[in-house]
Design a protein around this motif. Sequence first.
Motif, mmCIF file in Angstrom:
data_model
loop_
_atom_site.group_PDB
_atom_site.id
_atom_site.type_symbol
_atom_site.label_atom_id
_atom_site.label_comp_id
_atom_site.label_asym_id
_atom_site.label_seq_id
_atom_site.Cartn_x
_atom_site.Cartn_y
_atom_site.Cartn_z
ATOM 1 N N LEU A 152 0.806 -1.230 0.000
ATOM 2 C CA LEU A 152 0.000 0.000 0.000
ATOM 3 C C LEU A 152 0.834 1.273 0.000
ATOM 4 N N ASN A 153 2.023 1.245 0.571
ATOM 5 C CA ASN A 153 2.811 2.469 0.697
ATOM 6 C C ASN A 153 4.045 2.508 -0.194
ATOM 7 N N PHE A 154 4.316 1.405 -0.881
ATOM 8 C CA PHE A 154 5.493 1.404 -1.762
ATOM 9 C C PHE A 154 5.143 0.935 -3.172
ATOM 10 N N ARG A 155 4.680 -0.306 -3.296
ATOM 11 C CA ARG A 155 4.483 -0.859 -4.635
ATOM 12 C C ARG A 155 3.271 -0.266 -5.350
ATOM 13 N N LEU A 156 2.171 -0.026 -4.629
ATOM 14 C CA LEU A 156 0.979 0.513 -5.282
ATOM 15 C C LEU A 156 1.198 1.926 -5.806
ATOM 16 N N PRO A 157 1.711 2.877 -5.007
ATOM 17 C CA PRO A 157 1.978 4.204 -5.571
ATOM 18 C C PRO A 157 3.028 4.174 -6.678
ATOM 19 N N LYS A 158 4.002 3.240 -6.562
ATOM 20 C CA LYS A 158 5.029 3.130 -7.607
ATOM 21 C C LYS A 158 4.416 2.655 -8.921
ATOM 22 N N ALA A 159 3.517 1.682 -8.842
ATOM 23 C CA ALA A 159 2.870 1.169 -10.048
ATOM 24 C C ALA A 159 1.963 2.229 -10.678
ATOM 25 N N LEU A 160 1.236 2.963 -9.858
ATOM 26 C CA LEU A 160 0.375 4.034 -10.383
ATOM 27 C C LEU A 160 1.221 5.139 -11.013
ATOM 28 N N THR A 161 2.352 5.440 -10.392
ATOM 29 C CA THR A 161 3.267 6.429 -10.973
ATOM 30 C C THR A 161 3.768 5.964 -12.330
ATOM 31 N N ALA A 162 4.086 4.674 -12.447
ATOM 32 C CA ALA A 162 4.543 4.125 -13.726
ATOM 33 C C ALA A 162 3.485 4.306 -14.812
ATOM 34 N N ILE A 163 2.215 4.108 -14.454
ATOM 35 C CA ILE A 163 1.131 4.278 -15.423
ATOM 36 C C ILE A 163 1.066 5.722 -15.903
ATOM 37 N N PHE A 164 1.125 6.665 -14.975
ATOM 38 C CA PHE A 164 1.041 8.080 -15.358
ATOM 39 C C PHE A 164 2.275 8.522 -16.138
ATOM 40 N N VAL A 165 3.438 8.023 -15.754
ATOM 41 C CA VAL A 165 4.664 8.380 -16.484
ATOM 42 C C VAL A 165 4.616 7.837 -17.906
ATOM 43 N N GLY A 166 4.285 6.562 -18.058
ATOM 44 C CA GLY A 166 4.228 5.964 -19.387
ATOM 45 C C GLY A 166 3.192 6.629 -20.271
ATOM 46 N N ALA A 167 1.994 6.863 -19.713
ATOM 47 C CA ALA A 167 0.927 7.494 -20.493
ATOM 48 C C ALA A 167 1.264 8.937 -20.823
ATOM 49 N N GLY A 168 1.715 9.693 -19.826
ATOM 50 C CA GLY A 168 1.986 11.116 -20.036
ATOM 51 C C GLY A 168 3.109 11.375 -21.021
ATOM 52 N N LEU A 169 4.233 10.700 -20.860
ATOM 53 C CA LEU A 169 5.368 10.912 -21.760
ATOM 54 C C LEU A 169 5.044 10.455 -23.175
#
Length: 351
Positions: free
Chosen positions: A59-76
């Motif tokens: 909940l405090n490491f892998r989930l925010p990291k995975a969501l960040t990966a989605i936004f980074v991949g989509a945004g860039l």
Amino acid sequence: MLLNKNGRLFSLVFGILFLLICGVFLLDLIFGSVNIPFKKVFAILYGADVKNSWNYIILNFRLPKALTAIFVGAGLSVTGLMMQTLFRNPLAGPYVLGISSGASLGVALMVMASALMPVAFGVISAFLGSWALVVAAVVGASLVFMLVALASLKISDSVSLLIIGIMFGSITGAVVNILQYFSDPEQIQSFIVWTFGSLAGVTWTEMKVMVPIVFSGLIIAFFLIKPLDALLLGENYARGVGISVNKTRIAVIISTALIAGTLTAFTGPIAFVGVAVPHIARSIFRTASHKVLMPAVILIGAAIMLACDIISQIPGNQNTLPINSVTALFGGPVVIWVIMRSRNVKASFAG
């Protein structure tokens, strides 16, 4: 995979991509230095009472990291698509306007110029706390954005604007090199670590700031679908059908600054994704229509970024590879492939 312009086939591929994202997202939650059983991951996501350490990791490491990966991949990927259309250059990417270089300059000043004015930078760091590097990157990226935006008001030629953006990047890069030359090894190491890029540093608190800004940039991008399609046939054609090229150019720059500038501030510079993903989308869907490519690059970019994050974790190992290196190993061959078949790439811009 050759696809004709059939709505059902496009919907099928979009469905497959969505399922792929869901699968890779779950794998990104499962794999890491600590092995957590598949069923336990689901239990944690559903709020069940599970081992405290596993609960914290998910909940405090892998989930925010995975969501960040989605936004980074989509945004860039979206910004890369817009840059390639705006400049009609298959190798243009989200950082081509120098916005990432501006963010790097801001971080370099915060990290390496502190020795020149220790009291002032000490007060700033104490006041900003963990947000110091993020704020420094935002200030640097905003400065370059304002300069590029002002240049876009004076220049009607997109190629000239591209050159100016590259020059801004070169100038900020030169300043960073000078700062490195006069800095201590510890300061240089801290800056280099930031340039490696990291998805793991974004907390839930920081995500509350990052996500709305990136999302607003994506909304602007979707409103630009029609003007971007018109630009594929040239600026004269776009003007002929009533599209304001200058307003479109400024809107693209604003969207790119919001997305790429914000993501760079929170995760550091992440290379090649924005350049490579639009070409993958074009090769799959065999179309230049942004109505299809815009959602396509979002899904493909998110899936690829999640996959790169899994690879960077080296499942079962305590070591973590720099995410920037993993994306470069993926994107580099794609860029080479683009150059090797440049004639076909130019044709794909015309649909």
